[in-house]
Design a protein around this motif. Structure first.
Motif, PDB file in Angstrom:
ATOM      1  N   TYR A   1      -4.173   7.695 -17.018  1.00 22.19           N
ATOM      2  CA  TYR A   1      -3.860   7.860 -15.597  1.00 22.19           C
ATOM      3  C   TYR A   1      -2.715   8.845 -15.354  1.00 22.19           C
ATOM      4  O   TYR A   1      -2.297   9.025 -14.210  1.00 22.19           O
TER       5      TYR A   1
ATOM      6  N   LEU B   1      -4.553   1.503  -9.053  1.00 22.63           N
ATOM      7  CA  LEU B   1      -5.250   2.677  -8.536  1.00 22.63           C
ATOM      8  C   LEU B   1      -6.674   2.234  -8.222  1.00 22.63           C
ATOM      9  O   LEU B   1      -7.400   1.804  -9.116  1.00 22.63           O
ATOM     10  N   ASP B   2      -7.033   2.299  -6.948  1.00 19.28           N
ATOM     11  CA  ASP B   2      -8.342   1.805  -6.504  1.00 19.28           C
ATOM     12  C   ASP B   2      -8.594   0.387  -7.011  1.00 19.28           C
ATOM     13  O   ASP B   2      -9.652   0.080  -7.542  1.00 19.28           O
ATOM     14  N   GLN B   3      -7.570  -0.450  -6.883  1.00 20.74           N
ATOM     15  CA  GLN B   3      -7.578  -1.867  -7.265  1.00 20.74           C
ATOM     16  C   GLN B   3      -7.703  -2.102  -8.771  1.00 20.74           C
ATOM     17  O   GLN B   3      -7.952  -3.222  -9.218  1.00 20.74           O
ATOM     18  N   THR B   4      -7.515  -1.046  -9.578  1.00 23.63           N
ATOM     19  CA  THR B   4      -7.560  -1.166 -11.036  1.00 23.63           C
ATOM     20  C   THR B   4      -6.147  -1.074 -11.589  1.00 23.63           C
ATOM     21  O   THR B   4      -5.410  -0.128 -11.288  1.00 23.63           O
TER      22      THR B   4
ATOM     23  N   LYS C   1       0.830  -1.205   0.000  1.00 29.72           N
ATOM     24  CA  LYS C   1       0.000   0.000   0.000  1.00 29.72           C
ATOM     25  C   LYS C   1       0.864   1.254   0.000  1.00 29.72           C
ATOM     26  O   LYS C   1       1.761   1.389   0.829  1.00 29.72           O
TER      27      LYS C   1
ATOM     28  N   ASP D   1      -0.825   4.557  -0.645  1.00 26.69           N
ATOM     29  CA  ASP D   1      -1.749   5.460   0.038  1.00 26.69           C
ATOM     30  C   ASP D   1      -3.138   4.835  -0.021  1.00 26.69           C
ATOM     31  O   ASP D   1      -3.270   3.660  -0.369  1.00 26.69           O
ATOM     32  N   ASP D   2      -4.160   5.589   0.303  1.00 21.78           N
ATOM     33  CA  ASP D   2      -5.510   5.019   0.360  1.00 21.78           C
ATOM     34  C   ASP D   2      -6.024   4.526  -0.993  1.00 21.78           C
ATOM     35  O   ASP D   2      -6.950   3.725  -1.045  1.00 21.78           O
ATOM     36  N   HIS D   3      -5.429   5.002  -2.075  1.00 19.88           N
ATOM     37  CA  HIS D   3      -5.914   4.636  -3.408  1.00 19.88           C
ATOM     38  C   HIS D   3      -4.898   3.876  -4.248  1.00 19.88           C
ATOM     39  O   HIS D   3      -5.266   3.171  -5.181  1.00 19.88           O
ATOM     40  N   LEU D   4      -3.630   4.031  -3.923  1.00 19.60           N
ATOM     41  CA  LEU D   4      -2.569   3.521  -4.778  1.00 19.60           C
ATOM     42  C   LEU D   4      -1.793   2.405  -4.087  1.00 19.60           C
ATOM     43  O   LEU D   4      -1.472   2.502  -2.907  1.00 19.60           O
ATOM     44  N   SER D   5      -1.498   1.339  -4.843  1.00 20.78           N
ATOM     45  CA  SER D   5      -0.696   0.241  -4.298  1.00 20.78           C
ATOM     46  C   SER D   5       0.091  -0.433  -5.419  1.00 20.78           C
ATOM     47  O   SER D   5      -0.210  -0.274  -6.600  1.00 20.78           O
TER      48      SER D   5
ATOM     49  N   ARG E   1      -1.274  12.577 -12.461  1.00 19.25           N
ATOM     50  CA  ARG E   1      -1.900  12.431 -11.144  1.00 19.25           C
ATOM     51  C   ARG E   1      -0.879  12.117 -10.051  1.00 19.25           C
ATOM     52  O   ARG E   1      -1.251  11.848  -8.918  1.00 19.25           O
TER      53      ARG E   1
END
Length: 186
Positions: free
Chosen positions: A105, A75-78, A7, A9-13, A108
């Motif tokens: 993408y 990004l958000d599991q995508t 992980k 951040d909250d959106h990116l992994s 960003r």
């Protein structure tokens, strides 16, 4: 995508690669081929999902040998791109970072955050001491990523890469572990 993730951040992994994602990864490449091929000529060799599966197998073998670490960028599991450390020399403790991101993408901060995360992994988990990024001098976004992530321009390698039959100049950026740590101590 069900796989081990790191992980950011909250959106990116970052996600550990797996063969079942080859079709999805190939579709992502295919949908953005003109954008990606502008600076990555090896994509010309990727014409089917089987080619992509073979690429993932090669990277997984490299992981087992300690010469490559490939991650999918989510990004958000995508799935939106890939980042890796390749040409790893464990004896010297160095490797090269490579990355690509689907054009829908870009702008960003995804690649910058991914590079920062892979630097953290490289220096603190994989035992590396030096990372390099080679960016085509004409690829301004990639050069900005290297600079934003604290890499220093160490040389301009003239006619260092062949892209569709034309020799290209490459900017060579480096980051040492001690520079990385100093950047976070200040």
């Amino acid at each position: 995508m069900n796989t081990f993730t790191y992980k950011i951040d909250d959106h990116l992994s970052l996600a550990f690669p797996h063969l079942e994602a080859a079709e999805k990864l190939f579709s992502l490449l295919e949908s953005d081929r003109p954008h990606l091929e502008a600076f990555i000529d090896v994509l010309a060799e990727t014409r089917t999902s089987d080619d992509e599966k073979n690429f993932i197998k090669t990277k997984l073998h490299g992981y087992a040998e300690g010469t490559d670490y490939l991650f999918f960028i989510l990004l958000d599991q995508t799935l939106c791109g890939c980042i890796d450390i390749h040409t790893i020399d464990k004896k010297v403790g160095k490797g090269e970072i490579g990355y690509w991101l689907h054009s829908s993408y870009t702008s960003r901060g995804i690649i910058s955050k991914s590079v920062q995360a892979i630097c953290n992994l490289a220096f603190n988990e994989f035992g590396l001491n030096k990372l390099s990024i080679f960016a085509n001098v004409e690829n301004l976004p990639s050069n900005r990523v290297a600079q934003k992530c604290g890499f220093s321009l160490t040389s301009i390698e003239q006619q260092d890469a062949l892209l569709y039959g034309k020799l290209r100049d490459m900017n060579h950026y480096t980051l040492l572990k001690e520079q990385y740590e100093k950047g976070f101590d200040e």
